[in-house]
Each structure stands twice: as C-alpha cells, then as structure tokens.
Design an enzyme around this catalytic site. Structure first.
Site, PDB file in Angstrom:
ATOM      1  N   HIS A 421       0.821  -1.204   0.000  1.00 14.88           N
ATOM      2  CA  HIS A 421       0.000   0.000   0.000  1.00 14.88           C
ATOM      3  C   HIS A 421       0.856   1.256   0.000  1.00 14.88           C
ATOM      4  O   HIS A 421       0.630   2.196  -0.772  1.00 14.88           O
ATOM      5  CB  HIS A 421      -0.934   0.004   1.223  1.00 14.88           C
ATOM      6  CG  HIS A 421      -1.753   1.259   1.327  1.00 14.88           C
ATOM      7  ND1 HIS A 421      -1.331   2.357   2.051  1.00 14.88           N
ATOM      8  CD2 HIS A 421      -2.941   1.595   0.780  1.00 14.88           C
ATOM      9  CE1 HIS A 421      -2.241   3.321   1.941  1.00 14.88           C
ATOM     10  NE2 HIS A 421      -3.223   2.878   1.187  1.00 14.88           N
ATOM     11  N   CYS A 752      34.662   4.825 -25.627  1.00 17.51           N
ATOM     12  CA  CYS A 752      33.860   5.028 -24.422  1.00 17.51           C
ATOM     13  C   CYS A 752      34.603   5.997 -23.503  1.00 17.51           C
ATOM     14  O   CYS A 752      35.757   5.774 -23.160  1.00 17.51           O
ATOM     15  CB  CYS A 752      33.581   3.709 -23.709  1.00 17.51           C
ATOM     16  SG  CYS A 752      35.017   2.667 -23.456  1.00 17.51           S
TER      17      CYS A 752
END
Length: 807
Positions: A421, A752
């Site tokens: 919840h 990279c």
C-alpha cells in the site's frame, strides 16, 4: 430466471463492459474467466451481485433518505466524517436482506459448492464499487474483503459487511476527492472460490516496472500464506523480475532478478470458532526459501503477458498458489494507473554531490531526492501529530493513512515491498519512498534532519543530515538522428532501467567489476577454494552471503548473470558490450577473501590486470566463473544481444591464449552469434591493430588508459594532471590510426569516455575520423547526441589518416 440474472451473475456471464453493473473488480474477473481460460490463464470460479441488488437492499431497508441526510449533515458541518461513516455503516449492518435476494445468494453459493465439489466451500467475499478500479480512479482497497467465509449464514453476514464498507471513512473521503456522487455509487459483491494459498503462497505482479515504467519486464512479489499481507505491506516479500520478450521461447529462463524477502509472518485460516483468518510467524525454513519455483515464476510471467495483451495496457494483478494441489490462479486484475500514464518528454535526473552517514536502506519507490525533518508515527492513533512537509517514518501504512501521506515530503516504512500500500500510494502521489527498510522506526527519530535518496537504483537510502545534490532536466523531445551510434556506459544493474526511454543505440560499456564489487562482494577464487580458506572472518562472511547455495561458486555465477541481465534487458535487442572483469590487484584484494589470492604490486595500473589474469593459474578458475555467467546470460536466459569485451590485452599471443581459455569455458567466438571485442587502450593495440582485428570482432577505445600509456603520464597524479590530455596530437594520432585500421579490416570501432561530452571539438575530431560509435554516461547522452549531430552536419566522414596528426 429473469430475477436470477438481474441480482446474481456468474463470472463467465460478465465482461469488462459490465463495470456499471458489477464494478471494475468483478467485471475484470468475468472478462478473464470468459476470454482467457482458453489461453491457459486460470481464475477461480464465482459469482457477483449486481448494482441493482445493492439498490434493492437500500430500498428494502428505506436507506436512501438516510444516506442523503447523512451527507447533507456532513456537507453542512453538522457531523464529522467519522460520525457520518459510523452512522451509515451501522444502518447497513442492521439492515435485513430481502427474502428473495437472500435466496438468490444462497442458491448461487450452493451451485458454487457443487461446481468445486466441496460442501460449505470456503470463499472470498470482495467489494467492487461501480467507481472503484476504473482507469482514472486508482486507489485500491477502499472497500473491504473477507476471506475464508464458510456457510450460507456467514456468507450473508460478510455480504452485508461489504455493503457497509462502501461508507468507511477512507471510501467517503476518496469519493469526495474524485468528485463522485455518493448517491450514484453502488456496490457489487464478488463471491469467489478460495485458493488454499494459506497452505501455499500469494502476491501481486505488475506487467511494467513500477518505478521506471520500463515496459519489457514483469515484477512479481510473493509471500507465504494469503496475499493480503503483501497488499497491506505487513511483510517484506520475495521479488522476482522476468523479461517479457523472451518468455515465448519455452527453452529459455529469462528471470533477471530473484530477491529473497524476510517474510516474517503469514496469514492463514483461523481455527474453528475464531475469526476467518489470523497472522502467524513463519518458520526459519520458510524465511530462507523462495515462495516460487522458477517454473512458477515463468508461468506467472507468461500469464502476465497474456493478460496485458488482452487488455491492451499494463496491468496490476493479484495471484495465488494453492498449497493443496500446487496450482497457480489469478484472483484479480486491473489496469496499472501510474507509470503507464506518465507524460514522456522531460526526464529529471538527480545526483548527490555530498552526503552524510548512511542510516537506513530499503527498496526505493520513485527516483527523486528530498530532504527534511523526520516525523515518526508509530500507529494510526498518532496521525494527528504529523507535521506537514516532514519525512513520514512508520512501520507500514493502510488506506487510513492517505490524508497524511499527501502532506509528506517522503515516506519511509519498516515493512512492505514494491506492491504494498505504501509503495502504490507514494507512486500515485509522486512522492519518493523507501519501503521494507526493516529498522527505520528504530534508527530514526522525530525532528532529525535527513536526506531520502531514491535516485541510486533499486535500493533507497536515508542519509544523516541535509545532503548537497543537484538536479538536471533532460528533454527527450527532438533528439536529432546521427549516423554515428551514441551508446551508454552503464555499470549499476539497479539503475539500468532508469534510462530505457533514452533512444540510445545500446550499451557501449558495461563494467562487470561493478557487479562483482556491489552485488557479489566476494573474490571468485575465495569461492573456488572456500574449504581451504584460512581467513576465518572472510569464511564467515562468505557463508552468510552464500546461504542457500550448495555450491559456493554458483553464488558468483547466479548473481553475476542476473546483475548483467538487467543491463542487457534495458537495451534489448540492441547490442550490450560487457567488459570482462578489469580490477587491479589492490581492488581485487579488497573483495571478501581476496587478500590471500592477490600479489602486492607497486604499480597495479600496469600490473597483473585484464587479459593477463584470465589464463594465469592465479585467476584462471575465477575467470571460468565469469565465462559461465556470460554463457548463462546468453544461452539460458536468451540475451544474445550481449557482446563480450576483453580489457588490457597486451599482445597477439595473449589474445590467442585468452580466446582459447574462453572457448574451453563455453564462449567460442561466432558460436550462437557470439562476438568478442577487445579494448584499445595500449599502444600495442594500435601498432598491431590489423592482427588484433583478425582475432576480434571490434575495438572499443579506452581513451584514459590510451592517453596514459601514450604520453607516459600517471592519470592519477596531481602533479602531472595538466599533461594528461586526450586531445594531445600523439593520442589523436593513435585514435585516428586505429579507426583507419579497423575499417580496413571491416570490424567495428567505438570510443567510451567523457571527452566527447566535455569537449565538442573532440567529438568533431572523432566524427571526422569516421568512428562507428561513441559511448557516454546516460546523463550526458542528449548533449553528446546533439554535439555529434552538429559535427556530422559540418564535416563529412574522412575515414583515413589526415596529415595533421602524422608524426
């Protein structure tokens, strides 16, 4: 017969268009029973009372005027919300069933008992309001559910309580906030055969990642016993993640996450004479075991795909496993209403620059960072103490807590999973939350200044004090196309899904060592030689981490494969280049049990690292585990988009030795489409590029190491910092040379690093050389993409050595 149809309807006679008649919950059950049984989705049988039956009850007990008067008093301030709710619930509970309606329910119940072959069958009695579970009305749990109801008398009592629950305080508040007319909302009751999950397990699953909206995974939470504990957030459930696109191939097992939850208690049937259910502690064996087998996980994942496909939208689904016969069932399904409705366009990224001591860890809900004072609320009776704008800290929440949750800056709970919840409401309110922390209410205290971070992946953290952080808005609109592929550098599996909406061309660098240090934490050779380990403290830690694994090495392979799978999944089917481990010896030694297996080196940066380890007797068995993980990732899970990359390969003979060892461990180049790349970070990689290109399918330029070794500059030296320059002519000559040689050989080549992001002129240089791809950090992707597009527009591809950089 007409009377039966109007008041009580079997699920198979309903479909989702019947929401006005039986509410969203029951209409959805009917839809699945009617249409999905033929696709192997199993739903327990049952029936529903209609909205007409509700109004018949109201009119038979002359309650319309009572309801209208009660709400008029509430609106005029003559009665409080609590008084109004109590009044209406009382008159409903005191109401009498009209004889014909009571007989309709009894008759249907007897027929259900005959269908399932049990007298006085145990049933679940669920409320389904005609305004509940609609796409724009997402707060679940506004009305009551009653489990393990047996016998006609108990059933009629439970049905009456369902009707009364239309007027709980939270239900009244919810309808008011949504603008629903109380006098136009009816309630349908669903009566469904119980699945004996009190003897098995149950839980919730979403067909979308609940935090990022990544739509290619299904998330499954599971706990022992009845599923209410998962929904209510009173347990820390197991969590499983499956990759949906690969589920159709039954030879694969694309389970990319299995996290063992605490599962401290379970809800079971009560003894005769007691209320219908009760919570009891779980056994040590139950806490240490997963609720679901791999086959169960895959079955639920496939059902999730079927249900999502049928409804045409992401779904929130409740499931149960019968402990008597081992069968799985779907007991509820409704549209997911948070991530699937988010606007796609601007993405906000958070980065913490400095922070205090880590106090609490749990599951992160949302992706934000907030700061503020703690307000510790132990129970619902203390809700009035809450301070607006504070960080709400409590054990767990239920629908009665929503009013103060709306006023909180963030929420931290001791218990609960991603489908609890507290998690669901936090998402709907757009609040960051950390659930299932275990000890937040013990560690944190009122008025304590803290930082709540949900921006670091699956795990959320509470830090002491007010951290310094920055936010950046990334606009995903109008990202220009480029000829050059722009890829992502990713290391953290927990954060990989955050970037799925970024239109990258794949992952150019996934660092295996991050997964090893953060998810595994143990030196692989310490697992291979666990029995002979002399370090007793390391042995104890390893035993704790590997609990549940009979073979200690399987712990390494399993954790590594699943960690890398999340990165592979985030960009599937685009290429994902995974670099094999590239720790230095001092870094390896810091892993648990690592000191006994690593030599002490004066200069680890150019020492026993990368490829030289893979065939060495010191590490060869550890590298074999890395290979097993990659093989599992590609062949058992199905991520054939994974490309393997070898770092710091000094010579051609070393390349041959490494490729031989990989083949011996199941990674044969070209077999099952496997491509193997090599890092270009040593001058010898450039000088002998033609020979390396004959052995590998591609290069990835590591500009940091290449600069260091070309210029002879220690990249970590403060004294030499100004000499470390990736744009030095010598370095650029190296880069241009290897790009040229790669293209001559017909293999791919990329770079990279951050240089293209920090220096637009460097990006322009790479484009002029004709580089195939550039891989950057996700938060700089859009900036680099735009710079590359500008560079491509200005300069045509050259693809050959220019005079400028000739020595």
């Amino acid at each position: 017969m007409t009377k039966q149809v109007s008041r009580v309807v079997w699920f198979e006679e309903l479909e989702r268009a019947d929401v006005a008649r039986v509410g969203g919950k029951n209409a959805s059950l009917g839809e699945m029973v009617r249409h999905l049984g033929q696709r192997s989705v199993t739903v327990p049988p049952g029936f529903a009372t209609t909205a007409e039956a509700y109004w018949n009850f109201v009119d038979a007990n002359q309650l319309r005027d009572t309801i209208a008067a009660a709400f008029q008093d509430l609106n005029e301030g003559k009665a409080s919300l609590s008084e109004t709710g109590q009044t209406l619930r009382r008159v409903f509970l005191q109401g009498e069933w009209p004889n014909d309606m009571a007989e309709d329910i009894r008759t249907a119940y007897r027929q259900l008992c005959r269908r399932i072959g049990r007298a006085d069958a145990d049933v679940a009695v669920r409320s389904s309001a005609t305004a509940e579970d609609l796409p724009d009305a997402s707060f679940a749990g506004q009305q009551e559910t009653f489990l393990n109801i047996r016998g006609e008398t108990a059933l009629l009592d439970a049905c009456r309580q369902c009707l009364a629950s239309l007027f709980t305080d939270r239900a009244i508040s919810y309808r008011k906030s949504k603008g629903f007319d109380h006098l136009k909302v009816a309630l349908s009751i669903g009566v469904q055969a119980m699945v004996r999950s009190d003897l098995g397990g149950a839980g919730v699953m979403f067909t979308i990642d609940t935090e990022t909206g990544f739509d290619k995974v299904a998330i499954i939470d599971a706990a022992w016993g009845l599923g209410e504990t998962v929904v209510q957030g009173t347990v820390d459930p197991d969590e499983y993640q499956v990759f949906k696109p690969l589920l159709s191939d039954h030879s694969l097992k694309p389970i990319i996450e299995k996290r063992l939850g605490g599962k401290a208690q379970k809800m079971i049937y009560a003894r005769d004479g007691e209320r219908s259910t009760r919570n009891v502690p779980t056994s040590k064996a139950e806490r240490a075991a997963f609720v679901l087998s791999d086959e169960d996980i895959l079955t639920l994942g496939r059902w999730a795909c079927v249900i999502e496909d049928h409804y045409g939208c992401p779904m929130d689904i409740e499931w149960a496993k019968d402990g008597e016969n081992g069968k799985l069932f779907i007991v509820q399904a409704r549209p997911e209403t948070v991530q699937s409705r988010k606007e796609v366009g601007e993405y906000r990224s958070y980065r913490i620059k400095s922070k205090g001591r880590k106090l609490v860890t749990g599951l992160s809900i949302g992706e934000a960072v907030v700061t503020g004072p703690v307000c510790l609320i132990e129970s619902a009776g203390e809700i009035h103490r809450f301070v607006d704008g504070a960080v709400l800290v409590t054990q767990n929440t239920d629908p009665d807590w929503v009013p103060i949750m709306k006023r909180a800056a963030a929420i931290v709970t001791d218990r609960g999973g991603r489908t609890s919840h507290a998690a669901i409401i936090s998402r709907e309110l757009g609040l960051p939350a950390i659930v299932g922390s275990g000890d937040a209410t013990r560690i944190l205290h009122d008025e304590q200044e803290v930082t709540v971070s949900c921006a670091e992946g699956d795990q959320g953290f509470v830090y002491e004090g007010i951290a310094e952080y920055e936010t950046e808005a990334l606009d995903l609109h109008d990202v220009p196309p480029t000829r050059t592929q722009i890829m992502l550098n990713l290391a953290n599996p927990a954060a990989a899904f955050r970037w799925w909406r970024v239109a990258a061309d794949g992952v150019g660098l996934a660092r295996m060592e991050f997964v090893v240090s953060n998810y595994i934490k143990v030196h692989p050779m310490a697992l291979v030689h666990f029995e002979s380990l002399q370090d007793t403290d390391a042995k104890r830690q390893i035993a704790e981490l590997t609990a549940g694994y009979e073979d200690k090495t399987e712990y390494f392979v399993d954790r590594l494969a699943r960690g890398l799978a999340r990165i592979a999944a985030a960009q599937y089917p685009k290429p994902v280049i995974i670099r094999m481990s590239d720790f230095k010896t001092n870094e390896y030694a810091n892993l648990i049990g690592g000191a006994a297996f690593e030599p002490k080196e004066e200069n680890p940066m150019i020492g026993f690292r990368g490829a030289s380890r893979y065939y060495s007797p010191r590490y060869r068995d550890g590298f074999a585990l890395e290979c097993r993980a990659i093989q599992r990732l590609r062949e058992e899970m199905g991520f054939t988009n994974v490309i393997v990359m070898i770092p710091f390969c000094r010579s051609i003979s070393e390349a041959d030795r490494v490729l031989t060892v990989m083949a011996e461990n199941g990674l044969q180049r070209s077999e099952n489409g496997l491509e193997i790349y090599v890092m270009c970070e040593i001058p010898s990689n450039v000088i002998l590029a033609k020979a390396f290109a004959e052995r590998f399918d591609g290069f990835s330029i590591g500009s940091n190491d290449l600069t260091q070794l070309t210029l002879g500059v220690d990249r970590d030296s403060e004294e030499l910092a100004e000499l470390f320059d990736e744009q030095d002519d010598a370095v650029k000559w190296m880069i241009e040379k290897v790009i040229c040689e790669a293209h001559k050989a017909g293999v791919k080549i990329g770079l990279c690093g951050q240089a293209p992001s920090d220096h637009p002129e460097f990006a322009e240089f790479l484009i002029s050389c004709g580089i195939d791809s550039i891989s950057v950090s996700p938060d700089s992707f859009i900036a680099v993409k735009r710079k590359v597009a500008e560079a491509e527009a200005r300069k045509p591809t050259v693809g050959a050595l220019s005079d400028t950089h000739q020595p």
